[in-house]
Scaffold this motif. Sequence first.
Motif, PDB file in Angstrom:
ATOM      1  N   ALA A  39       9.581  -1.260 -17.743  1.00  0.00           N
ATOM      2  CA  ALA A  39       8.055  -1.172 -17.697  1.00  0.00           C
ATOM      3  C   ALA A  39       7.584  -2.004 -16.712  1.00  0.00           C
ATOM      4  N   GLY A  40       7.918  -3.119 -16.509  1.00  0.00           N
ATOM      5  CA  GLY A  40       7.449  -4.299 -15.391  1.00  0.00           C
ATOM      6  C   GLY A  40       7.569  -3.521 -14.023  1.00  0.00           C
ATOM      7  N   ARG A  41       8.451  -2.803 -13.800  1.00  0.00           N
ATOM      8  CA  ARG A  41       8.567  -2.086 -12.349  1.00  0.00           C
ATOM      9  C   ARG A  41       7.422  -0.752 -12.478  1.00  0.00           C
ATOM     10  N   ILE A  42       6.993  -0.448 -13.627  1.00  0.00           N
ATOM     11  CA  ILE A  42       6.084   0.507 -13.423  1.00  0.00           C
ATOM     12  C   ILE A  42       4.686  -0.109 -13.321  1.00  0.00           C
ATOM     13  N   GLY A  43       4.529  -1.231 -13.838  1.00  0.00           N
ATOM     14  CA  GLY A  43       3.231  -1.885 -13.421  1.00  0.00           C
ATOM     15  C   GLY A  43       3.224  -2.257 -11.968  1.00  0.00           C
ATOM     16  N   ALA A  44       4.466  -2.756 -11.536  1.00  0.00           N
ATOM     17  CA  ALA A  44       4.423  -3.032 -10.011  1.00  0.00           C
ATOM     18  C   ALA A  44       4.313  -2.061  -9.171  1.00  0.00           C
ATOM     19  N   ARG A  45       4.864  -0.756  -9.456  1.00  0.00           N
ATOM     20  CA  ARG A  45       4.488   0.540  -8.779  1.00  0.00           C
ATOM     21  C   ARG A  45       2.962   0.682  -8.662  1.00  0.00           C
ATOM     22  N   ILE A  46       2.125   0.648  -9.852  1.00  0.00           N
ATOM     23  CA  ILE A  46       0.717   0.974 -10.046  1.00  0.00           C
ATOM     24  C   ILE A  46       0.042   0.065  -9.041  1.00  0.00           C
ATOM     25  N   ILE A  47       0.459  -1.269  -9.356  1.00  0.00           N
ATOM     26  CA  ILE A  47      -0.094  -2.204  -8.271  1.00  0.00           C
ATOM     27  C   ILE A  47       0.070  -1.924  -6.937  1.00  0.00           C
ATOM     28  N   ARG A  48       1.234  -1.693  -6.325  1.00  0.00           N
ATOM     29  CA  ARG A  48       1.333  -1.237  -5.152  1.00  0.00           C
ATOM     30  C   ARG A  48       0.419   0.058  -4.589  1.00  0.00           C
ATOM     31  N   GLU A  49       0.578   0.854  -5.385  1.00  0.00           N
ATOM     32  CA  GLU A  49      -0.071   2.307  -5.202  1.00  0.00           C
ATOM     33  C   GLU A  49      -1.628   1.766  -5.113  1.00  0.00           C
ATOM     34  N   PRO A  68      -2.322  -0.336  -1.288  1.00  0.00           N
ATOM     35  CA  PRO A  68      -1.550  -0.189  -0.397  1.00  0.00           C
ATOM     36  C   PRO A  68      -1.061  -0.827   0.746  1.00  0.00           C
ATOM     37  N   ASP A  69      -1.907  -1.775   1.101  1.00  0.00           N
ATOM     38  CA  ASP A  69      -1.558  -2.656   2.350  1.00  0.00           C
ATOM     39  C   ASP A  69      -1.744  -4.031   2.244  1.00  0.00           C
ATOM     40  N   ALA A  70      -1.545  -4.405   0.705  1.00  0.00           N
ATOM     41  CA  ALA A  70      -2.004  -5.740   0.503  1.00  0.00           C
ATOM     42  C   ALA A  70      -0.523  -6.550   0.159  1.00  0.00           C
ATOM     43  N   LEU A  71      -0.501  -7.878   0.712  1.00  0.00           N
ATOM     44  CA  LEU A  71       0.591  -8.814   0.384  1.00  0.00           C
ATOM     45  C   LEU A  71       0.742  -9.006  -1.251  1.00  0.00           C
ATOM     46  N   LEU A  72       1.781  -8.664  -1.962  1.00  0.00           N
ATOM     47  CA  LEU A  72       1.999  -8.858  -3.306  1.00  0.00           C
ATOM     48  C   LEU A  72       2.964 -10.153  -3.552  1.00  0.00           C
ATOM     49  N   LEU A  73       2.386 -10.894  -4.268  1.00  0.00           N
ATOM     50  CA  LEU A  73       3.352 -12.006  -4.848  1.00  0.00           C
ATOM     51  C   LEU A  73       3.808 -11.940  -6.375  1.00  0.00           C
ATOM     52  N   ASN A  74       5.160 -12.004  -6.234  1.00  0.00           N
ATOM     53  CA  ASN A  74       5.741 -11.840  -7.848  1.00  0.00           C
ATOM     54  C   ASN A  74       5.953 -12.994  -8.321  1.00  0.00           C
ATOM     55  N   GLN A  89      -1.611   2.306 -18.309  1.00  0.00           N
ATOM     56  CA  GLN A  89      -1.474   2.343 -17.253  1.00  0.00           C
ATOM     57  C   GLN A  89      -2.474   2.737 -16.504  1.00  0.00           C
ATOM     58  N   GLU A  90      -3.474   3.482 -17.044  1.00  0.00           N
ATOM     59  CA  GLU A  90      -4.416   3.946 -16.027  1.00  0.00           C
ATOM     60  C   GLU A  90      -5.679   2.928 -16.168  1.00  0.00           C
ATOM     61  N   TRP A  91      -5.610   2.054 -17.178  1.00  0.00           N
ATOM     62  CA  TRP A  91      -6.835   0.827 -17.270  1.00  0.00           C
ATOM     63  C   TRP A  91      -5.903  -0.158 -16.083  1.00  0.00           C
ATOM     64  N   LEU A  92      -4.775  -0.472 -16.068  1.00  0.00           N
ATOM     65  CA  LEU A  92      -4.159  -1.204 -14.853  1.00  0.00           C
ATOM     66  C   LEU A  92      -4.654  -0.637 -13.410  1.00  0.00           C
ATOM     67  N   ARG A  93      -4.473   0.595 -13.498  1.00  0.00           N
ATOM     68  CA  ARG A  93      -4.693   1.025 -12.167  1.00  0.00           C
ATOM     69  C   ARG A  93      -6.193   1.031 -11.646  1.00  0.00           C
ATOM     70  N   THR A  94      -7.139   1.304 -12.646  1.00  0.00           N
ATOM     71  CA  THR A  94      -8.318   0.959 -12.694  1.00  0.00           C
ATOM     72  C   THR A  94      -8.775  -0.427 -11.915  1.00  0.00           C
ATOM     73  N   GLN A  95      -8.194  -1.236 -12.552  1.00  0.00           N
ATOM     74  CA  GLN A  95      -8.548  -2.728 -12.271  1.00  0.00           C
ATOM     75  C   GLN A  95      -8.140  -2.955 -11.052  1.00  0.00           C
ATOM     76  N   MET A  96      -6.953  -2.553 -10.573  1.00  0.00           N
ATOM     77  CA  MET A  96      -6.214  -2.909  -9.192  1.00  0.00           C
ATOM     78  C   MET A  96      -6.867  -2.371  -8.303  1.00  0.00           C
ATOM     79  N   THR A  97      -7.310  -0.997  -8.487  1.00  0.00           N
ATOM     80  CA  THR A  97      -8.240  -0.302  -7.466  1.00  0.00           C
ATOM     81  C   THR A  97      -9.568  -0.955  -7.462  1.00  0.00           C
ATOM     82  N   SER A  98      -9.860  -1.599  -8.437  1.00  0.00           N
ATOM     83  CA  SER A  98     -11.381  -2.372  -8.281  1.00  0.00           C
ATOM     84  C   SER A  98     -11.207  -3.333  -7.388  1.00  0.00           C
ATOM     85  N   LEU A  99     -10.217  -4.036  -7.286  1.00  0.00           N
ATOM     86  CA  LEU A  99      -9.915  -5.551  -6.621  1.00  0.00           C
ATOM     87  C   LEU A  99      -9.835  -4.911  -5.177  1.00  0.00           C
ATOM     88  N   TYR A 100      -9.169  -3.880  -4.922  1.00  0.00           N
ATOM     89  CA  TYR A 100      -8.947  -3.316  -3.309  1.00  0.00           C
ATOM     90  C   TYR A 100     -10.305  -2.977  -2.686  1.00  0.00           C
TER      91      TYR A 100
END
Length: 851
Positions: A482-492, A495-501, A435-446
């Motif tokens: 588990a997939g929803r946990i990943g989606a929440r991390i991506i949204r957080e 925060p203001d990006a458009l997200l395609l599922n 989870q923390e790895w995913l958060r780090t990668q998503m934050t880097s994209l933002y």
Amino acid sequence: MPHPPTHSRRAFLKTAATVASAAMASKGWPQEKSAAGMAVPVMKNGNLLLSINNEPNGSVNFEIEGWPGFHIGPLMPALTVDGTSIQPEDCETSSEQNPKKRIARYSFSGGMILTLEFEGDGESVAWIQPVLHNGSEKEKTLNHVVLLGSRLSSGEVSFGADPASVRVLEQGNYWGRVVPITRQAKESSSQTNLEPNEAPSQQKVASDLVCTVYDRNARMAFLTGYESSERWLGRIELAAQEAEEKGYWELGFDGGDLLINPGETISLERVSLSAGPEPWSLLERYGDRVRNRHQPSIPDVPPVSWCSWYPYRLGVTDERLLETARIAAERLKPLGLSIIEVDLGWQKDQLPSTFEENDQFPQGLARVAEELEKSGFKLGVWTAPFTISEFDPLYKEHPEWLIADEKGEPAAYWTWFWAPHGKVFILDLTHPGAQEWLRTQMTSLYQRGVRYLKSDFIGCESDALARRRHNPRIVAGGGTEAGRIGARIIRESLPDALLLNCGGPEMPGSGHWPLLYSCGDTGNTGFLTSKFQQENYQALACHLFKNHRWGIIQPSCLCVGLPGSIEEARLRATIAFMAGGQIDISDTLTSLPEERWEILTATLPPLGISARPIDLFDPVYGKPGYAYSAACQEKGLPEPPPEEHPPGSVWHLHVKADWDEWDLVSLFTFKKEKADENPEIRNFMVPFSMLGLQESERLWGYDFWDRQALGTVPGKRRNPRDYSHPGDFQDLLTGDAPGALDISFVGPGVKLICLRRQRSHPWVLGTSFHQSCGTELRQVTWDDAHGILRGELHRPPGESGVLVIHNSGKTPRELQIDGEYSEFRLGANGSTVVPIVAAMEPSRWSLQFSG
């Protein structure tokens, strides 16, 4: 508290049931007889009847008033716990003296208790709220849940007096279909592109979340739909009785091997049941209930984006992206384009979930985002964030963050389709480290300027393989938590990006995705079979009810360029426009031919409302074939019976503007003839009643793609002696029976028809600028005193096209555009064609008539 002995509990239940039945009978509530001869209260919601038989085991039955031959039951729940399938040993029922509510509490061996609370609104909908309790002193592993099913109870299931007349809609993230229920059990959803949307193991057979059964003879439909999907992916399985095989109906889901603590009570996913004569209306109301329950945040306007995949695939570069943006800024930005997205191809080593740029992006994403912002665009990127390649350093450095196999080693999920290929694995989103790895990668994209994220292959978290995860108290394999946990991390993290599922939980809820990929990949033009396209767009039709309810749907990429035919480009563009969702352009803008530009710009901006596929359940028929030689010789041949078009061949959209309202009808045919076959005329006979029109109406018709006034609808060419010959088909209208749109054309192809109410004075039929046939016009008025029709055209300066105007028996005399006199020409069937080059926005036009 301990349960009483079985024999005393049964005596208590029989006494309680007798008392309850007597009380309900005194209130006049409907009742039926159980197998034991006891009165069984019936809960009535509109025409849906539900009864729970207290003896012997709390079986449930469904009936629908006005639907001959419909019966589902007796139904029973079942559980698979700790690898063992178990059935109820006892059932307690109560009504709380409320005709709109019934409760059944089923006790299983080992202390498991499943409570089903049935509640209705008394009018049209009944709900089932399940709750599961571990009444034992041991932890239990939940493998599978059948909330209600007929197979274990040997129940009788019938969906009407004649199964051949019954159709069933089933669907999942990328797929959907409407088929005869007699074929349904033998078919799986197999529509595939030449490239995969998901791993092969994820192909679906049972319907995810919602299923609708419709009896054409009885004109009645029954919808079963989950209204939540927070932890589990609810499914509905059914089949009609055939020969020696019994029909069945089952409502349940994979338990995901959830570990339940002693004494723990958990809520399961909520279900609604409804019945009525209009299956599509049932789907829309179901979609509304889901939206109202979860209150998702949905963009007001569907976004328009450009995607690098089909033009460049793994050959995308930063310069190609910026060159595209330069062209798009001039030609597409004024029509709503706001996102430039780089698909797979930007990551180091072309891996699906690495987040470092490769040498095709030497200055990084941040520099691309800065350059795009100068042109008014947002940067989007593709990633498969939950799919880890064997070539990814994470695979070796943190194998504990990946879903494991029986030996505790990372479990290979499938082989990656694209270079560098290799095995891929599922990120274990129940693990804090992952989870923390995913958060780090998503934050880097933002931080690098990404404001649109396309997350692909994210359905892997629900794959059955994902059972062996770090935290067994979070549902992974078989479920959605588990997939929803990943989606929440991506949204957080964005925060203001458009997200395609692309493949994850599509239902609103925690970790909601505002954009929903809703069919298989459309692929480049010219390469895919007609069968694939027909099935794929039928799948999209099954998802249209979700648009602006669950999110904004995206019908994959819009490709209108070469090498496919111009007719295929029009077909794809019409589908994208009539879907009413996101438009995701994926053509090489640097080399797109001008005739393809006209198709593309006519699709923009999206209208934002979805068409209704009017023939998903009730058929639209057509006259089959045409005997060319016999017609030329005037040889009369027996007329064959009408043929049914495949479901999803006719879409209808009612359009309103500030100056008029009208109806759009799109007709699709995908059939291709072999080289040695004669081309076949495809005929459509669309009853006005299916379009919400009166049978007695006479309308004006306009063919958008051919820019042709069709004259009066219904109507056709009439020859002396009712003589008929092949030249009659030069007119699109080939039938004049009252109350029907009857047209014929050769496929594969599409016709987009605008139907407009007739006037006693000249009036606009349509334009070539926008597929809506008129929402780009404003302030259209008829000045009867001076014989002038005038209005405004709102399109970007430099765009050229035509208005087509019905003369209504008058003669056009003088055309002015932006105060300058201009030329016009006479068109088909008493119309005038007005060429316009938009010099400003708006461009003002007026046409004076005499007579």
